[in-house]
Scaffold this active site. Structure first.
Site, PDB file in Angstrom:
ATOM      1  N   MET A  34      45.146  49.739  52.494  1.00 23.31           N
ATOM      2  CA  MET A  34      45.926  50.496  53.463  1.00 23.31           C
ATOM      3  C   MET A  34      45.137  50.900  54.683  1.00 23.31           C
ATOM      4  SD  MET A  34      48.229  53.182  51.255  1.00 23.31           S
ATOM      5  CE  MET A  34      48.414  54.167  52.732  1.00 23.31           C
ATOM      6  N   ALA A  35      43.834  51.119  54.523  1.00 22.79           N
ATOM      7  CA  ALA A  35      43.082  51.745  55.608  1.00 22.79           C
ATOM      8  C   ALA A  35      41.632  51.300  55.574  1.00 22.79           C
ATOM      9  CB  ALA A  35      43.168  53.272  55.478  1.00 22.79           C
ATOM     10  N   THR A  36      40.930  51.657  56.654  1.00 19.65           N
ATOM     11  CA  THR A  36      39.500  51.419  56.764  1.00 19.65           C
ATOM     12  C   THR A  36      38.801  52.770  56.887  1.00 19.65           C
ATOM     13  OG1 THR A  36      39.910  49.329  57.892  1.00 19.65           O
ATOM     14  CG2 THR A  36      37.687  50.263  58.078  1.00 19.65           C
TER      15      THR A  36
ATOM     16  N   ASP B 124      45.943  57.503  40.503  1.00 18.83           N
ATOM     17  CA  ASP B 124      45.090  56.319  40.673  1.00 18.83           C
ATOM     18  C   ASP B 124      43.651  56.641  40.291  1.00 18.83           C
ATOM     19  OD1 ASP B 124      44.581  53.685  41.203  1.00 18.83           O
ATOM     20  OD2 ASP B 124      44.325  53.945  43.361  1.00 18.83           O
TER      21      ASP B 124
ATOM     22  N   ALA C 267      33.893  51.135  54.585  1.00 26.05           N
ATOM     23  CA  ALA C 267      34.625  50.366  53.574  1.00 26.05           C
ATOM     24  C   ALA C 267      36.001  50.034  54.123  1.00 26.05           C
ATOM     25  CB  ALA C 267      34.749  51.153  52.273  1.00 26.05           C
TER      26      ALA C 267
ATOM     27  N   LYS D 294      39.285  58.116  57.754  1.00 25.89           N
ATOM     28  CA  LYS D 294      40.082  57.051  57.149  1.00 25.89           C
ATOM     29  C   LYS D 294      41.225  56.727  58.109  1.00 25.89           C
ATOM     30  CE  LYS D 294      42.184  55.883  52.695  1.00 25.89           C
ATOM     31  NZ  LYS D 294      42.444  56.395  51.330  1.00 25.89           N
TER      32      LYS D 294
END
Length: 692
Positions: free
Chosen positions: A28-30, A140, A24, A46
């Protein structure tokens, strides 16, 4: 997600984590699926986007996620294994979850039945309870950050916005942090996040599970945030009624109250943290299991936190005018407290009413005294008492005694005030002791040691052994009055029910038995059976008597009777072959024989039945040919023509008479046959009779 062109796929980070595939990509990150070469396990890695690596704020958030989640060790929180940096790209190594997000479940199945929604929500609340007890606020909570494993376990992920309670605020004023649809009102306005902020977001998630819709929508994030600040979220049952689904998914009042207790706009009127939320969810689930979805107004009222009372400044009462005072000359203005517009205010002017509704406070009474008055005694010094009628000795011994008595009185008053203050603020309270995993007797001893009474209730638990404490109400660590009653929930162990015996019953009987036994009917298949009638249960996916979880789906195999078999037409076939074929199909074969002039010996003359369908065990009759019937031609020489012909015809032979003499006068005598006498011929054959 296609990872063909991702440069990290195939690389090994820090000579340990081999990147296998992209899973995914976020803001901010993969996230990648990777293999830990050292421990030989699959992990999720991540990796911060390369274009954000030099941004100190994003790097700080990325580091905070690892540190915040790493302090948590809970089955409902995604575990953090490692943290590092490779080629100036920070990365986090975490538990790899095989499953799907709650967002997919909501999109596919919502609105969810209340029992299913609370089953998921209880595990989310457990994760928040663990985080809040560790001093971590997630900030979140949303369906995308709730993972559901293939085994049905809930995992809360993505602590990218999480922070320790009390840590410096990293977000600039005016910037919204979190997802707008789940953003608490206080974070939109001014407040810092705490456990109540996560409770609000979780309540929005529960609302969405129960209704399939978000409570507030808008054209952009700021419109949605505005509605969170200014518009109360309605009850889930009211939203379902608007959608026309209230009859399909009835929601009891205490589940509505649970949602409203989470999403109150005023944080003070909201469930305070994850632990209180977990207790409330468990109470709602227990009542749902007991009451079958019926309303319980008492529980609904108990699940709603008390509304805060806004207490403005307390009224200050002015001094009365008739209070005794020493004589003074002149008039000194004093402070007057006037109530105007619902508030009290002070005025240092002379007491004149500012409006007809305001009553002036009269000045202190002044009694002028004439110097010549015989009753007037002017003080000789500042030590002279105001009340001269009291005769106080100034002897040093008496003064010391008075001092000691005064000090003793002060000590007693101080001690009394201290004890009273302690009793009012702390002494009359005690703390709920931790009782998890205790048995009932030990829990009673712990309660008595803390001046509490116990009322027990019971509930099933998949994680707490039978006879041990699941939880308490109020929860561990809460302050309660001494002598109050503590509700302790004792585990009944895992909720299991025996599998009913349904083999041999009709399908309707089996379904009733499964429903009454708290099971669910799974897939129903049909199969041919030579012995059992149509509709009878042949097999179940679980053995009778097996201890199963409530709601386990049981697959059933039901008979649809004997299998139909088509009769092959075998007339003219060899009898032995025909019999073998019919026997192989399951038929019972009966063979008889007869002569046939037309069918070769050993072949089937007739078959009954020779078409249509039957079932195994049905009988089939075959008539096998013996070939033609043979007779021997008799001797007819010197017999009259008529006698000879009759002798041959009596043997079912056909006779052709031929005159075989040149003698002028016929003698009407047989002279022979063709074939000759003694020859065997088939019945029905033609024989030539010669006569003279």
């Amino acid at each position: 997600m296609n990872s063909t062109y991702d440069p990290l796929v195939g690389q090994v980070l820090d000579e340990r984590y081999e990147i296998v595939a992209k899973v995914a990509r976020g803001g901010m990150a993969t996230v990648y699926r990777a293999r830990d070469l050292r421990l030989s396990r699959v992990v999720a890695v991540k990796v911060m986007r390369s274009d954000l690596g030099e941004d100190d704020e994003f790097a700080a958030k990325f580091d905070r996620e690892a540190r915040s989640a790493a302090v948590l060790s809970h089955p409902n929180v995604v575990s953090i294994f490692d943290q590092g940096s490779s080629q100036a790209q920070p990365y986090i190594v975490m538990e790899f979850i095989e499953g799907e997000t709650l967002r997919r479940v909501i999109s596919r199945e919502a609105p969810l039945p209340p029992e299913h929604a609370l089953d998921i929500f209880e595990q989310v609340a457990a994760a928040l309870a663990a985080a809040h007890e560790a001093g971590v606020v997630h900030r979140d909570i949303k369906p995308e950050n709730v993972m559901i494993t293939d085994r049905g376990q809930i995992k809360v992920a993505d602590f990218g916005l999480a922070r320790q309670v009390g840590s410096p605020q990293m977000t600039a004023t005016g910037v919204l942090v979190g997802t707008a649809s789940y953003l608490p009102p206080e974070l939109v306005t001014h407040s810092r996040p705490d456990g109540r902020s996560d409770v609000y977001s979780a309540g929005v998630v529960l609302f969405e599970m129960l209704t399939g819709k978000k409570p507030h929508t808008g054209e952009n994030n700021y419109q949605i945030a505005y509605r969170h600040v200014n518009v109360d979220i309605e009850k889930p049952s009211e939203r379902l009624a608007e959608l026309g689904l209230a009859a399909d998914w009835p929601i009891p009042d205490y589940v509505d109250a649970l949602v409203l207790g989470c999403v109150a706009r005023d944080p003070r009127a909201r469930i305070s943290d994850g632990r209180e939320l977990l207790n409330a969810v468990r109470r709602a689930r227990l009542e749902l299991a007991r009451g079958g979805g019926r309303d319980n107004p008492g529980l609904a009222a108990a699940l709603l936190p008390d509304s805060p009372v806004d207490d403005d400044t307390a009224p200050v009462y002015p001094r009365t005018a008739d209070r005794p005072r020493p004589a003074v000359s002149g008039r000194t203005p004093e402070t007057v407290v006037v109530r105007r517009g619902g508030q009290w205010r002070a005025s240092s002017t002379s007491p004149v009413a500012t409006s007809p509704s305001e009553t002036p406070v009269p000045p202190p009474a002044v009694h002028p005294v004439s110097p010549s008055s015989p009753t007037t005694r002017h003080p000789r010094s500042h030590r002279t008492p105001v009340f001269p009628q009291l005769q106080i000795s100034h002897d040093p011994v008496h003064r010391r005694r008075r001092t000691v008595l005064l000090l003793a009185l002060i000590v007693l008053l101080t001690a009394g005030l201290g004890f009273g203050s302690w009793w009012v603020t702390s002494g009359r309270f005690t703390t709920v002791p931790p009782m998890s995993a205790m048995n009932e007797n030990t829990a009673r001893e712990a309660a008595e040691a803390n001046a509490l009474k116990i009322a027990t209730t019971s509930a099933y638990s998949e994680t707490v052994d039978k006879g041990q404490v699941i939880g308490t109400d109020p929860d561990t660590g809460e302050r309660v009055l001494r002598g109050s009653t503590l509700t302790v929930t004792i585990s009944l162990g895992k909720e299991r029910y025996p599998m009913p015996d349904v083999v041999g019953k009709t399908l309707d009987e089996a379904k009733t038995a499964l429903t009454d036994g708290r099971m669910a009917v799974g897939e129903v298949k049909e199969a041919y059976d030579e012995d059992e009638p149509v509709g009878q249960v042949l097999k179940a996916s679980e053995e009778a008597g097996a201890q199963l979880k409530k709601g386990t789906a049981i697959d059933l195999t039901v008979s649809k009777g004997p299998e139909p078999i088509r009769f092959p037409d075998l007339v003219g076939a060899k009898t032995n072959d025909a019999k073998k074929q019919l026997t192989g199909l399951g038929f019972a074969v009966k063979v008889t024989e007869e002569h046939s002039a037309d069918v070769e010996k050993g072949r089937v003359i007739r078959q009954d039945p020779k078409s249509g369908t039957g079932k195994r065990g049905d009988s089939v009759s075959l008539v096998s040919s013996l070939g033609p019937e043979m007779v021997e031609i008799p001797e007819v020489r010197m017999k009259s023509t008529a006698d000879a012909k009759k002798a041959l015809e009596d043997l079912d032979l056909k006779v052709t008479v031929v005159q075989d003499s040149d003698f002028p006068i016929p003698l009407d005598l047989a002279s022979g046959t063709d074939p000759a006498a003694g020859t065997s011929v088939a019945v029905g054959s033609t024989v030539t009779l010669y006569v003279v």
